[in-house]
Write a protein that holds these residues in place. Structure first.
Motif, PDB file in Angstrom:
ATOM      1  N   UNK A  46      43.742  37.246  50.099  1.00  0.00           N
ATOM      2  CA  UNK A  46      44.962  36.724  49.478  1.00  0.00           C
ATOM      3  C   UNK A  46      45.020  37.079  47.989  1.00  0.00           C
ATOM      4  N   UNK A  47      43.879  36.970  47.332  1.00  0.00           N
ATOM      5  CA  UNK A  47      43.834  37.325  45.914  1.00  0.00           C
ATOM      6  C   UNK A  47      44.027  38.828  45.715  1.00  0.00           C
ATOM      7  N   UNK A  48      43.499  39.626  46.634  1.00  0.00           N
ATOM      8  CA  UNK A  48      43.705  41.074  46.564  1.00  0.00           C
ATOM      9  C   UNK A  48      45.184  41.410  46.693  1.00  0.00           C
ATOM     10  N   UNK A  49      45.892  40.682  47.540  1.00  0.00           N
ATOM     11  CA  UNK A  49      47.334  40.902  47.687  1.00  0.00           C
ATOM     12  C   UNK A  49      48.086  40.572  46.405  1.00  0.00           C
ATOM     13  N   UNK A  50      47.510  39.669  45.603  1.00  0.00           N
ATOM     14  CA  UNK A  50      48.106  39.320  44.309  1.00  0.00           C
ATOM     15  C   UNK A  50      47.803  40.359  43.234  1.00  0.00           C
ATOM     16  N   UNK A  51      46.913  41.302  43.559  1.00  0.00           N
ATOM     17  CA  UNK A  51      46.573  42.346  42.608  1.00  0.00           C
ATOM     18  C   UNK A  51      45.293  42.110  41.836  1.00  0.00           C
ATOM     19  N   UNK A  52      44.561  41.038  42.153  1.00  0.00           N
ATOM     20  CA  UNK A  52      43.345  40.720  41.408  1.00  0.00           C
ATOM     21  C   UNK A  52      42.314  41.837  41.523  1.00  0.00           C
ATOM     22  N   UNK A  53      42.141  42.383  42.714  1.00  0.00           N
ATOM     23  CA  UNK A  53      41.128  43.420  42.924  1.00  0.00           C
ATOM     24  C   UNK A  53      41.485  44.740  42.262  1.00  0.00           C
ATOM     25  N   UNK A  54      42.749  44.910  41.918  1.00  0.00           N
ATOM     26  CA  UNK A  54      43.219  46.198  41.408  1.00  0.00           C
ATOM     27  C   UNK A  54      43.458  46.196  39.905  1.00  0.00           C
ATOM     28  N   UNK A  55      43.031  45.160  39.220  1.00  0.00           N
ATOM     29  CA  UNK A  55      43.375  45.006  37.809  1.00  0.00           C
ATOM     30  C   UNK A  55      42.990  46.211  36.958  1.00  0.00           C
ATOM     31  N   UNK A  56      41.733  46.637  37.030  1.00  0.00           N
ATOM     32  CA  UNK A  56      41.239  47.698  36.162  1.00  0.00           C
ATOM     33  C   UNK A  56      41.277  49.070  36.826  1.00  0.00           C
ATOM     34  N   UNK A  57      41.917  49.157  37.972  1.00  0.00           N
ATOM     35  CA  UNK A  57      42.073  50.433  38.670  1.00  0.00           C
ATOM     36  C   UNK A  57      43.366  51.087  38.207  1.00  0.00           C
ATOM     37  N   UNK A  58      43.306  52.371  37.930  1.00  0.00           N
ATOM     38  CA  UNK A  58      44.492  53.072  37.433  1.00  0.00           C
ATOM     39  C   UNK A  58      45.595  53.084  38.488  1.00  0.00           C
ATOM     40  N   UNK A  59      46.811  53.242  38.014  1.00  0.00           N
ATOM     41  CA  UNK A  59      47.952  53.306  38.932  1.00  0.00           C
ATOM     42  C   UNK A  59      47.839  54.518  39.850  1.00  0.00           C
ATOM     43  N   UNK A  60      47.266  55.611  39.350  1.00  0.00           N
ATOM     44  CA  UNK A  60      47.093  56.814  40.172  1.00  0.00           C
ATOM     45  C   UNK A  60      46.164  56.560  41.346  1.00  0.00           C
ATOM     46  N   UNK A  61      45.234  55.610  41.184  1.00  0.00           N
ATOM     47  CA  UNK A  61      44.286  55.275  42.254  1.00  0.00           C
ATOM     48  C   UNK A  61      44.752  54.078  43.068  1.00  0.00           C
ATOM     49  N   UNK A  62      45.998  53.679  42.892  1.00  0.00           N
ATOM     50  CA  UNK A  62      46.546  52.576  43.666  1.00  0.00           C
ATOM     51  C   UNK A  62      46.344  51.214  43.051  1.00  0.00           C
ATOM     52  N   UNK A  63      45.987  51.172  41.749  1.00  0.00           N
ATOM     53  CA  UNK A  63      45.734  49.905  41.091  1.00  0.00           C
ATOM     54  C   UNK A  63      46.879  49.470  40.202  1.00  0.00           C
ATOM     55  N   UNK A  64      46.605  48.443  39.385  1.00  0.00           N
ATOM     56  CA  UNK A  64      47.619  47.889  38.502  1.00  0.00           C
ATOM     57  C   UNK A  64      47.605  48.535  37.118  1.00  0.00           C
ATOM     58  N   UNK A  65      46.499  49.205  36.780  1.00  0.00           N
ATOM     59  CA  UNK A  65      46.416  49.822  35.468  1.00  0.00           C
ATOM     60  C   UNK A  65      46.440  48.812  34.339  1.00  0.00           C
ATOM     61  N   UNK A  66      45.923  47.620  34.599  1.00  0.00           N
ATOM     62  CA  UNK A  66      45.869  46.586  33.570  1.00  0.00           C
ATOM     63  C   UNK A  66      44.630  46.791  32.699  1.00  0.00           C
ATOM     64  N   UNK A  67      44.339  45.817  31.851  1.00  0.00           N
ATOM     65  CA  UNK A  67      43.217  45.970  30.935  1.00  0.00           C
ATOM     66  C   UNK A  67      42.337  44.745  30.894  1.00  0.00           C
ATOM     67  N   UNK A  68      41.399  44.714  29.954  1.00  0.00           N
ATOM     68  CA  UNK A  68      40.469  43.588  29.855  1.00  0.00           C
ATOM     69  C   UNK A  68      41.144  42.238  29.619  1.00  0.00           C
ATOM     70  N   UNK A  69      42.299  42.231  28.968  1.00  0.00           N
ATOM     71  CA  UNK A  69      42.981  40.963  28.719  1.00  0.00           C
ATOM     72  C   UNK A  69      43.364  40.296  30.041  1.00  0.00           C
ATOM     73  N   UNK A  70      43.996  41.054  30.924  1.00  0.00           N
ATOM     74  CA  UNK A  70      44.365  40.504  32.229  1.00  0.00           C
ATOM     75  C   UNK A  70      43.133  40.108  33.028  1.00  0.00           C
ATOM     76  N   UNK A  71      42.083  40.913  32.918  1.00  0.00           N
ATOM     77  CA  UNK A  71      40.844  40.587  33.627  1.00  0.00           C
ATOM     78  C   UNK A  71      40.275  39.255  33.163  1.00  0.00           C
TER      79      UNK A  71
END
Length: 323
Positions: A46-71
């Motif tokens: 459920x948390x992965x669906x919210x994007x938690x697992x993808x925070x520091x993954x680049x958008x090119x790799x299917x992530x959110x492209x966020x940074x340490x602040x969001x983490x």
């Protein structure tokens, strides 16, 4: 430095808080400690669906492209709700070290990853449920398999010895940067756990009566709780400041944040234990989930002695460069 989350960050943190608040995380954590990982893995998805697992993954790799602040915002919430699982390894360490590729894409989609990194992380967390399991050997990442199980003071931290048995993994990231990101994530968890301990203790001392008065009305109790509030308030800007730090000072700032968060959370756990009296020592009390978690996280991803030495070395080096 004044840390003010953006409206988007506030919205993300708010939605995560609502999800965790309704997820029964205490029951999830107790089940996880009893080796019933089903509820925990369901929450993980459920948390992965919210994007938690993808925070520091680049958008090119299917992530959110966020940074340490969001983490930091996310890991603080996970610590506040005692969510079990190798979140630091899956969200912070492995994505930063690997950079991109199929493993990172899988992690972004919700796969579970864990790692052992001697001497600071000698045992892998929850290796038996990890889809991707690694050990750091001679500065390189290699595949591994789970071996002997070890006991942690935090029963939700199920630790395993790893046996390297796979091929080296090519990584685009820097091992030092990955380690520091994981240490920062741990500091955020400690901050969240400390805040929860303080909040639950304040609630308790307003209800518990002794000698005809709520124990929270006594000055000695008020002063102890005020000390915890001050410690957490001093730790928070260091944690958030490290998330915004310049790469040149990231190492030093992360160590300072980990030290402050560990000291503040440990103080919160001690005061919570004392304020709850005899019931504070019981595993049946939900408070024990946070007390034991803090004790384990204080030494996770670098002990206080290690991080104190790093801060000292950095300050000495900076002073020498100026002179």
């Amino acid at each position: 430095m004044r840390f003010v989350p953006t409206p988007e960050q506030d919205d993300f943190a708010g939605s995560l808080e609502r999800l965790l608040g309704a997820a029964g995380t205490v029951g999830v954590a107790r089940a996880w400690a009893a080796d019933d990982t089903g509820p925990g893995l369901a929450l993980w998805r459920r948390l992965a669906e919210q994007g938690v697992s993808a925070l520091l993954v680049s958008e090119e790799a299917g992530g959110m492209g966020a940074g340490p602040v969001e983490m930091v915002l996310v890991l603080e919430a996970l610590g506040r709700h005692a969510v079990p699982g190798p979140w630091v390894e899956s969200v912070a360490f492995l994505p930063v070290l690997l950079g991109d590729g199929p493993v990172v894409e899988a992690l972004a989609e919700g796969a579970v990853g864990s790692v052992a990194l001697a001497p600071h992380v000698p045992h892998a967390l929850d290796a038996d449920v990890a889809d991707h399991l690694y050990a750091v050997v001679d500065g390189g990442l290699v595949g591994a398999s789970a071996g002997e199980r070890h006991t942690s003071v935090d029963r939700t931290r199920r630790l395993f010895t790893l046996a390297p048995d796979g091929a080296p993994q090519a990584g685009a990231g820097d091992l030092g940067r990955a380690f520091d990101t994981a240490a920062l994530a741990t500091a955020a968890q400690l901050l969240g756990a400390g805040e929860r301990l303080l909040a639950d203790t304040v609630t308790y001392v307003k209800q518990r009566r002794q000698f005809g008065r709520e124990i929270g009305s006594y000055q000695a109790v008020k002063h102890r709780l005020a000390d915890v509030r001050i410690a957490l308030d001093f730790a928070r800007p260091l944690v958030h400041g490290a998330a915004l730090a310049d790469p040149a000072t990231f190492c030093r700032d992360v160590s300072a944040a980990k030290l402050a968060a560990a000291d503040a959370a440990y103080l919160a756990s001690r005061v919570a234990l004392q304020a709850h009296g005899a019931i504070g020592y019981t595993l049946e009390l939900d408070l024990s989930l946070w007390i034991t978690k803090v004790r384990a996280l204080v030494a996770a991803w670098g002990t206080t002695a290690f991080h104190r030495d790093r801060v000292l070395a950095a300050l000495v080096a900076e002073r020498g460069a100026v002179s």
